[in-house]
Design a protein around this motif. Structure first.
Motif, PDB file in Angstrom:
ATOM      1  N   GLU A  59       0.926  -1.280  -0.052  1.00  0.00           N
ATOM      2  CA  GLU A  59       0.014  -0.075  -0.123  1.00  0.00           C
ATOM      3  C   GLU A  59       0.897   1.342   0.014  1.00  0.00           C
ATOM      4  OE1 GLU A  59      -3.197   0.148  -0.377  1.00  0.00           O
ATOM      5  OE2 GLU A  59      -3.980  -1.699   0.337  1.00  0.00           O
ATOM      6  N   SER A  60       2.082   1.199   0.826  1.00  0.00           N
ATOM      7  CA  SER A  60       2.913   2.365   0.781  1.00  0.00           C
ATOM      8  C   SER A  60       3.527   2.792  -0.434  1.00  0.00           C
ATOM      9  CB  SER A  60       3.756   2.196   1.872  1.00  0.00           C
ATOM     10  OG  SER A  60       4.962   1.286   1.730  1.00  0.00           O
ATOM     11  N   ASN A  93       9.295  -7.893   3.630  1.00  0.00           N
ATOM     12  CA  ASN A  93      10.495  -8.932   3.760  1.00  0.00           C
ATOM     13  C   ASN A  93       9.996 -10.160   2.959  1.00  0.00           C
ATOM     14  OD1 ASN A  93      12.333  -6.953   4.643  1.00  0.00           O
ATOM     15  ND2 ASN A  93      11.745  -7.396   6.573  1.00  0.00           N
ATOM     16  N   GLY A  94       9.304 -10.398   2.003  1.00  0.00           N
ATOM     17  CA  GLY A  94       8.730 -11.461   1.514  1.00  0.00           C
ATOM     18  C   GLY A  94       7.598 -12.081   2.000  1.00  0.00           C
ATOM     19  N   SER A  95       6.894 -11.580   2.920  1.00  0.00           N
ATOM     20  CA  SER A  95       5.875 -11.986   3.387  1.00  0.00           C
ATOM     21  C   SER A  95       4.558 -11.837   2.410  1.00  0.00           C
ATOM     22  CB  SER A  95       5.438 -11.307   4.796  1.00  0.00           C
ATOM     23  OG  SER A  95       6.154 -11.748   5.783  1.00  0.00           O
ATOM     24  N   ALA A  96       4.434 -11.046   1.651  1.00  0.00           N
ATOM     25  CA  ALA A  96       3.423 -11.034   0.581  1.00  0.00           C
ATOM     26  C   ALA A  96       4.046 -10.590  -0.892  1.00  0.00           C
ATOM     27  CB  ALA A  96       2.609  -9.981   1.093  1.00  0.00           C
ATOM     28  N   ILE A 142      -3.411 -10.204  -4.279  1.00  0.00           N
ATOM     29  CA  ILE A 142      -2.525 -11.139  -3.403  1.00  0.00           C
ATOM     30  C   ILE A 142      -2.242 -12.214  -4.128  1.00  0.00           C
ATOM     31  CG2 ILE A 142      -1.872 -11.886  -1.236  1.00  0.00           C
ATOM     32  CD1 ILE A 142      -2.332  -8.804  -1.344  1.00  0.00           C
ATOM     33  N   ILE A 143      -0.917 -12.612  -4.274  1.00  0.00           N
ATOM     34  CA  ILE A 143      -0.514 -13.925  -5.106  1.00  0.00           C
ATOM     35  C   ILE A 143      -0.086 -14.864  -4.076  1.00  0.00           C
ATOM     36  CG2 ILE A 143       1.014 -15.011  -6.973  1.00  0.00           C
ATOM     37  CD1 ILE A 143      -0.867 -12.684  -8.072  1.00  0.00           C
ATOM     38  N   ALA A 144       0.547 -14.350  -3.168  1.00  0.00           N
ATOM     39  CA  ALA A 144       0.887 -15.407  -2.119  1.00  0.00           C
ATOM     40  C   ALA A 144       1.131 -14.615  -0.795  1.00  0.00           C
ATOM     41  CB  ALA A 144       2.352 -16.217  -2.439  1.00  0.00           C
ATOM     42  N   TYR A 191       2.672  -4.986  11.219  1.00  0.00           N
ATOM     43  CA  TYR A 191       2.259  -4.808   9.908  1.00  0.00           C
ATOM     44  C   TYR A 191       1.153  -5.997   9.841  1.00  0.00           C
ATOM     45  CZ  TYR A 191       5.792  -1.881   8.265  1.00  0.00           C
ATOM     46  OH  TYR A 191       6.668  -0.649   7.842  1.00  0.00           O
ATOM     47  N   THR A 192      -0.225  -5.725   9.555  1.00  0.00           N
ATOM     48  CA  THR A 192      -0.933  -6.733   8.971  1.00  0.00           C
ATOM     49  C   THR A 192      -1.142  -6.582   7.416  1.00  0.00           C
ATOM     50  OG1 THR A 192      -2.894  -5.163   8.835  1.00  0.00           O
ATOM     51  CG2 THR A 192      -2.262  -6.279  10.903  1.00  0.00           C
ATOM     52  N   LEU A 193      -1.932  -7.300   6.877  1.00  0.00           N
ATOM     53  CA  LEU A 193      -1.894  -7.219   5.339  1.00  0.00           C
ATOM     54  C   LEU A 193      -2.063  -6.020   4.870  1.00  0.00           C
ATOM     55  CD1 LEU A 193      -1.213  -9.032   3.110  1.00  0.00           C
ATOM     56  CD2 LEU A 193      -3.706  -9.827   3.053  1.00  0.00           C
ATOM     57  N   ASN A 194      -2.801  -5.195   5.280  1.00  0.00           N
ATOM     58  CA  ASN A 194      -3.442  -3.912   4.795  1.00  0.00           C
ATOM     59  C   ASN A 194      -3.314  -2.581   5.790  1.00  0.00           C
ATOM     60  OD1 ASN A 194      -6.027  -5.840   3.702  1.00  0.00           O
ATOM     61  ND2 ASN A 194      -4.909  -4.774   2.182  1.00  0.00           N
TER      62      ASN A 194
END
Length: 279
Positions: A48-49, A71-74, A83-85, A112-115
């Motif tokens: 988002e940022s 750092n690779g979580s999404a 969202i792919i992964a 950090y949450t996803l959004n």
């Protein structure tokens, strides 16, 4: 070797120190992408940022263009931020990390949450740093994180402090609490110590995206400057440090650019390895 993708750290690598983009970086990325090359921001921050930045690069809301976040979580496709992964952190682990790492009142904590980004006890210097990068966040007034159980998934937990010795103490406290076999620990931007779920890093996410796109390891370049870029640089077919990278990153890289982040280091790489012979 024909390279098909560059995964690039943002802060202190692709971006200038003030959070802007060197104009030569903008133009070379656009030319490379026009040839079918993949430029993939690979950042510790949320997808988002980076939307304003994507607009500058003509990558905003585009099919077949991607961002790797947290750092690779999404891994996210830019079209509709699909969202792919994801590889998220259990809520119980996030609470445990938060409690252990908050070693004194001078430390601030990002969850950090996803959004969304939630920050407890944010420092003035951290406010200023995030403002230059257009990062939005929700200020937490309490250490009671029970509400986050409804904010899943949690991507990572990081702590901010200007003193490296304090960051080391935070590292030791968290590892003692949750176990080194449970978390990936990295340092970034000379201010953060970051905790992801074990096995989650910029390198593994880069290879996973490459696999999804039919791009082999040998066809991937990776560029960064700091500790959280190490696995990405080691995983890629060509690992690159910017001239302002820390020593351990320079030592791990296959090559070091002549330019710093403030001088258009990404433009140097793209001109050398992708836009060869272009006038």
């Amino acid at each position: 070797m024909t390279y098909k993708m560059l995964v690039s750290d943002l802060d202190e690598t692709f971006l200038n120190d003030d959070g802007t983009i060197h104009e030569e970086n903008v133009q070379t990325v656009k030319r490379a992408v026009a040839q079918g090359f993949k430029f993939v921001p690979n950042t510790g921050r949320s997808f988002e940022s980076v939307q304003k930045m994507l607009k500058q690069l003509d990558l905003y809301d585009q099919v077949g263009e991607y961002v790797i976040s947290f750092n690779g979580s999404a891994i996210v496709e830019n079209k509709n931020n699909q969202i792919i992964a994801t590889q998220d952190m259990p809520f119980t682990m996030a609470k445990q990390i938060f409690k252990a790492g908050l070693i004194d009142a001078s430390v601030d904590v990002h969850i950090y949450t996803l959004n969304k980004l939630f920050i407890y006890n944010i420092s003035d210097s951290d406010k200023q740093y995030l403002a230059t990068r257009g990062v939005a966040y929700v200020a937490l007034k309490t250490t009671d994180l029970s509400f986050l159980n409804m904010q899943q998934p949690i991507m990572k937990v990081i702590f901010e402090h200007p003193d490296i010795q304090v960051r080391h103490k935070i590292h030791d406290a968290v590892v003692a609490s949750v176990g080194i076999d449970q978390v990936e620990v990295t340092y970034s931007s000379d201010r953060y110590v970051e905790f992801n779920l074990k096995g989650v890093d910029k390198g593994s996410a880069s290879l996973l995206l490459g696999e999804k796109l039919g791009i082999t390891k040998d066809e991937i370049m990776a560029i960064g400057d700091n500790n959280n870029d190490l696995k990405m640089i080691k995983a890629a077919g060509l690992g690159i440090s910017v001239a302002n990278g820390i020593n351990v990153v320079k030592e791990a890289a296959d090559i070091v650019t002549k330019r710093t982040n403030n001088e258009g280091a990404i433009a140097e790489v793209l001109n050398q390895f992708v836009l060869i012979g272009e006038q």
